[in-house]
Every structure is written in structure tokens, then in C-alpha cells.
Design an enzyme around this catalytic site. Structure first.
Site, short mmCIF file in Angstrom:
data_model
loop_
_atom_site.label_atom_id
_atom_site.label_comp_id
_atom_site.label_asym_id
_atom_site.label_seq_id
_atom_site.Cartn_x
_atom_site.Cartn_y
_atom_site.Cartn_z
N ASP A 1 -30.69 23.12 -44.54
CA ASP A 1 -30.58 22.68 -43.15
C ASP A 1 -29.42 23.42 -42.50
O ASP A 1 -28.26 23.27 -42.89
CB ASP A 1 -30.34 21.17 -43.10
CG ASP A 1 -30.28 20.63 -41.67
OD1 ASP A 1 -30.52 21.41 -40.73
OD2 ASP A 1 -29.99 19.43 -41.51
N LYS B 1 -31.70 18.19 -49.99
CA LYS B 1 -31.41 19.00 -48.81
C LYS B 1 -29.95 19.41 -48.84
O LYS B 1 -29.07 18.57 -49.02
CB LYS B 1 -31.71 18.23 -47.51
CG LYS B 1 -31.38 19.04 -46.26
CD LYS B 1 -31.98 18.43 -45.00
CE LYS B 1 -31.15 17.31 -44.44
NZ LYS B 1 -31.64 16.88 -43.11
N GLU C 1 -34.46 24.24 -42.17
CA GLU C 1 -34.46 23.35 -41.01
C GLU C 1 -33.55 23.90 -39.92
O GLU C 1 -32.38 24.20 -40.17
CB GLU C 1 -34.01 21.95 -41.43
CG GLU C 1 -34.11 20.91 -40.33
CD GLU C 1 -33.71 19.53 -40.81
OE1 GLU C 1 -33.74 18.60 -39.99
OE2 GLU C 1 -33.37 19.36 -42.00
N ASP D 1 -35.93 20.49 -35.81
CA ASP D 1 -35.25 19.21 -35.68
C ASP D 1 -34.72 19.09 -34.26
O ASP D 1 -35.37 18.52 -33.38
CB ASP D 1 -34.14 19.13 -36.73
CG ASP D 1 -33.25 17.89 -36.61
OD1 ASP D 1 -33.51 17.03 -35.76
OD2 ASP D 1 -32.27 17.79 -37.37
N LYS E 1 -37.10 12.33 -35.79
CA LYS E 1 -36.02 11.35 -35.76
C LYS E 1 -36.25 10.42 -34.58
O LYS E 1 -36.39 10.89 -33.44
CB LYS E 1 -34.66 12.04 -35.63
CG LYS E 1 -34.24 12.81 -36.88
CD LYS E 1 -32.91 13.49 -36.68
CE LYS E 1 -32.47 14.21 -37.96
NZ LYS E 1 -31.24 15.02 -37.75
N SER F 1 -29.67 14.13 -48.47
CA SER F 1 -29.03 15.21 -47.72
C SER F 1 -27.59 15.33 -48.19
O SER F 1 -26.82 14.36 -48.14
CB SER F 1 -29.08 14.91 -46.22
OG SER F 1 -28.42 15.91 -45.48
N GLY G 1 -32.51 11.81 -41.07
CA GLY G 1 -31.50 10.76 -40.99
C GLY G 1 -30.37 11.12 -40.05
O GLY G 1 -30.08 12.29 -39.82
N LYS H 1 -26.93 21.36 -46.71
CA LYS H 1 -26.47 21.90 -45.44
C LYS H 1 -25.93 23.32 -45.67
O LYS H 1 -25.20 23.57 -46.64
CB LYS H 1 -25.36 21.03 -44.85
CG LYS H 1 -25.80 19.61 -44.51
CD LYS H 1 -26.69 19.57 -43.29
CE LYS H 1 -26.99 18.14 -42.87
NZ LYS H 1 -27.79 18.06 -41.62
#
Length: 357
Positions: free
Chosen positions: A177, A150, A202, A227, A251, A124, A279, A152
Site C-alpha cells: 500500500d 499488507k 494499493e 483507495d 471504505k 495492515s 480499515g 505500507k
């Protein structure tokens, strides 16, 4: 523990992580270890480090004193009188799961029903100062063997960034994400993400929504992964039945522990919904729990459990978590399979509280 480099999302930038490390000791001197994942401010969920301490000390530990349990699964009923506060519950439950596995002489992965000997992992990457820095980080991660990237995103750091990434890396497994940064008013903008052959987007919409995500998923070709919206088995069931997502990020801390995480996994397996392990910038104990849950069969997508050395100058476990060719080898020793590095733990520790049950 100070991060090697700041980690930025649409929520903000993190430089340091505070943890509770939970040690559960039985009469024979065996220790099980758990880790809290709440942040110091309530921007990911309503929980914080301070509220975790309050709930564990004033409510959860007194509930443990009500009598013995025969299996970690029993904690769900024991803690059910306390609403939400899932990260506090998961921190204690994780220590008891580790202790239980050691008492049974089993790796935690096998105690949970997992069978994988190695797990695939991705990475990530937070929001960077510019796209060129991000491209350099992607290249370095690929050189290290990570099997999924991934990125952001947030308004103003999304379509143009992803377009540039795809120009340089046209074929890599890539996902975005959003951490709840968008609304349905931006549906036409979000539809542009369909051009980039993403594994998923996400949590594009509100952290507590499943209804509007269902509407958005009907308009997008890209699979939505939920998520922050998934805090319980009921949330996962409702999201799948409503068509709010095609993938779920599990998670452990967010859903309240390993028992609930396994139950969500089993439901998704029965309904052919891929899951993966997200994570929370964990230290070594939390990272070990993530490895164990990821050995379950429906974890078919690479998770965010990258190497310890990516985040910490020195982790609190030995050996530290390492990644080779995008794979983590699942430890074979009983429990989490790693030893807590007492010297490192003492170095980072600011206070210790002990409770007799």
C-alpha cells in the site's frame, strides 16, 4: 483513544485517534450506533475531526429535521445538497442503519443483503524502524492466522523491503500500500514490484487520480487497487471503465456510508471487479460496520478488519472483535451485533452533545 503502538504510513505516524460516536435513539428507546473515521489532520482526505463536527451540527442534523425517513437509503438524497464531507455523512448514516436493522429485528449484515457467516481478514503493517522488525511482525501475524499481509511502502522503503520479505516468506498472500507516494516518473521503479507476486499494489499514484493510474496499470502485471481515488459511485464506475484498476478498496467513511458502499459493491460484482474492505484504525463501532458490509458476496479478498486487541487496550464494544484462524464470526444479534460498553465509552468521552429531532 491511544493506539497500543504507533502506526506509520507515507503520510506520517499516528499515536492517538479521535472519534465521534453517534447514537441515534428512536421513540421506543432503541439505539443505533455510528462512528466517524476522519483524522485530526487532512492528510488522508480533506475532512478532519473538526470539520466533521461542523458539518454534522450545522448542516446534516438540520437536514434530518426536515421530516422522517422510511429507510436509511433515503439519507443519500436528503444529504445530497452537501457536497463531499463523506465521513461526516457516513457517521450519521451508520447510526441510522444500525437503528433500522434493530427495528427490523435483523443483523445489520442481513439488512444490507449480506449472507456470509464468517469473513476472512488480513492485517495492515505500518512502516517500521527496520526490516527485521517488520519480518518479526509478519511472522507474528501469520502465527495469529491472518490470511493476507499488507505492507505500507514509500520511496526508500519498497523494493528492497519486499525483496527481503519474499526471501523469508515466499508464498504468503502479500500486498503493498503506497498511499499515493509515487508519480509516473517512477514507473520503471514501480515495475520492479512485478517480481514479488503481489496480490495488488494499493493507490500508488495521486489521491485524486484515475487517469494516470490507467496508464500505469497498462504497464504493470501487478493489479492496481484504488483507495483514496474512490469517493463515490461515479468514481468507481469511471475507474473501472477507464481500466485504472483491477481491484477496489471500499471504505464506508470514504464513500459516504453503507448505501453507497453497497452500490459500488453491486457495480463491481456486475463487472467482475473484486472488492475488499479497508480499515481506518476504527474503534469497535466502526469495526462492526466493516464486518457487516464485508458479508456481501463480492468482498472476495481479506479485508483490514483485524482484532480490537491489536490496536486498543480496551475497545468500546462488548464482546470485542476477535480473530481466529484469520476469520471473524459475523454476529447474529440485531443491528451491529455488539453492545456498546458504556463504561469504556464514558472513560474515553471528552464531551457529549444531544439534539432533538
Amino acid at each position: 483513544m491511544g493506539l497500543k503502538a504507533p502506526f506509520s504510513t507515507s503520510f506520517g505516524t499516528i499515536h492517538y485517534r479521535d472519534f465521534f460516536i453517534i447514537e441515534a435513539i428512536d421513540r421506543d428507546g432503541l439505539s443505533g450506533w455510528g462512528e466517524s473515521v476522519a483524522f485530526d489532520a487532512p492528510w488522508y482526505s480533506e475532512e478532519t475531526v473538526v470539520t466533521n463536527e461542523h458539518v454534522m451540527i450545522d448542516f446534516l442534523i438540520p437536514l434530518l429535521r426536515q421530516g422522517p425517513i422510511s429507510h436509511p437509503d433515503d439519507l443519500g438524497e436528503r444529504f445530497s445538497a452537501i457536497r463531499r464531507n463523506n465521513m461526516a455523512k457516513a457517521a450519521i448514516e451508520g447510526a441510522i442503519w444500525d437503528l433500522y436493522a434493530k427495528q427490523q429485528g435483523l443483523p445489520l449484515s442481513e439488512a444490507l443483503g449480506g449472507s456470509k457467516k464468517q469473513i476472512e481478514v488480513g492485517i495492515s503493517l505500518g512502516i517500521q524502524k527496520d526490516v527485521e522488525t517488520l519480518l518479526d511482525q509478519i511472522g507474528a501475524a501469520l502465527d495469529e492466522g491472518y490470511r493476507r499481509i499488507k505492507i505500507k511502502i514509500k520511496p526508500g522503503w519498497d523494493v528492497d523491503v519486499l525483496r527481503r520479505v519474499r526471501e523469508v516468506f515466499p508464498d504468503i498472500p502479500l500486498m503493498a500500500d503506497a498511499n499515493s507516494a509515487y508519480t509516473l516518473k517512477e514507473m520503471d521503479h514501480l515495475k520492479q514490484l512485478d517480481h514479488f507476486d503481489l496480490l495488488m499494489i494499493e493507490q500508488p499514484l495521486a489521491h485524486d487520480d484515475i487517469i494516470q493510474h490507467a496508464r500505469l496499470q497498462r504497464e504493470l502485471k501487478t493489479p492496481i487497487c484504488l483507495d483514496e481515488s474512490i469517493h463515490s459511485f461515479g468514481d468507481a464506475k469511471n475507474a473501472v471503465e477507464l481500466g485504472s484498476c483491477q481491484i477496489i478498496n471500499i471504505k464506508i467513511g470514504r464513500v459516504g456510508g453503507l448505501t453507497v458502499a453497497k452500490r459500488i459493491h453491486d457495480f463491481c460484482q456486475a463487472h467482475d471487479i473484486p472488492v475488499w474492505c479497508g480499515g481506518m484504525l476504527e474503534a469497535g463501532v466502526g469495526r462492526a460496520h466493516n464486518i457487516a458490509i464485508t458479508t456481501l458476496p463480492q468482498f472476495t479478498l481479506p479485508g483490514d478488519t483485524s482484532a480490537s486487541a491489536r490496536y486498543w487496550d480496551k475497545d468500546i464494544i462488548t464482546p470485542e472483535v476477535t480473530v481466529h484462524d484469520g476469520l471473524i464470526q459475523v454476529p447474529k444479534k440485531p443491528g451491529i451485533g455488539y453492545e456498546v460498553d458504556q463504561e469504556a465509552l464514558e472513560f474515553y468521552t471528552v464531551d457529549v452533545l444531544s439534539f432533538e429531532l
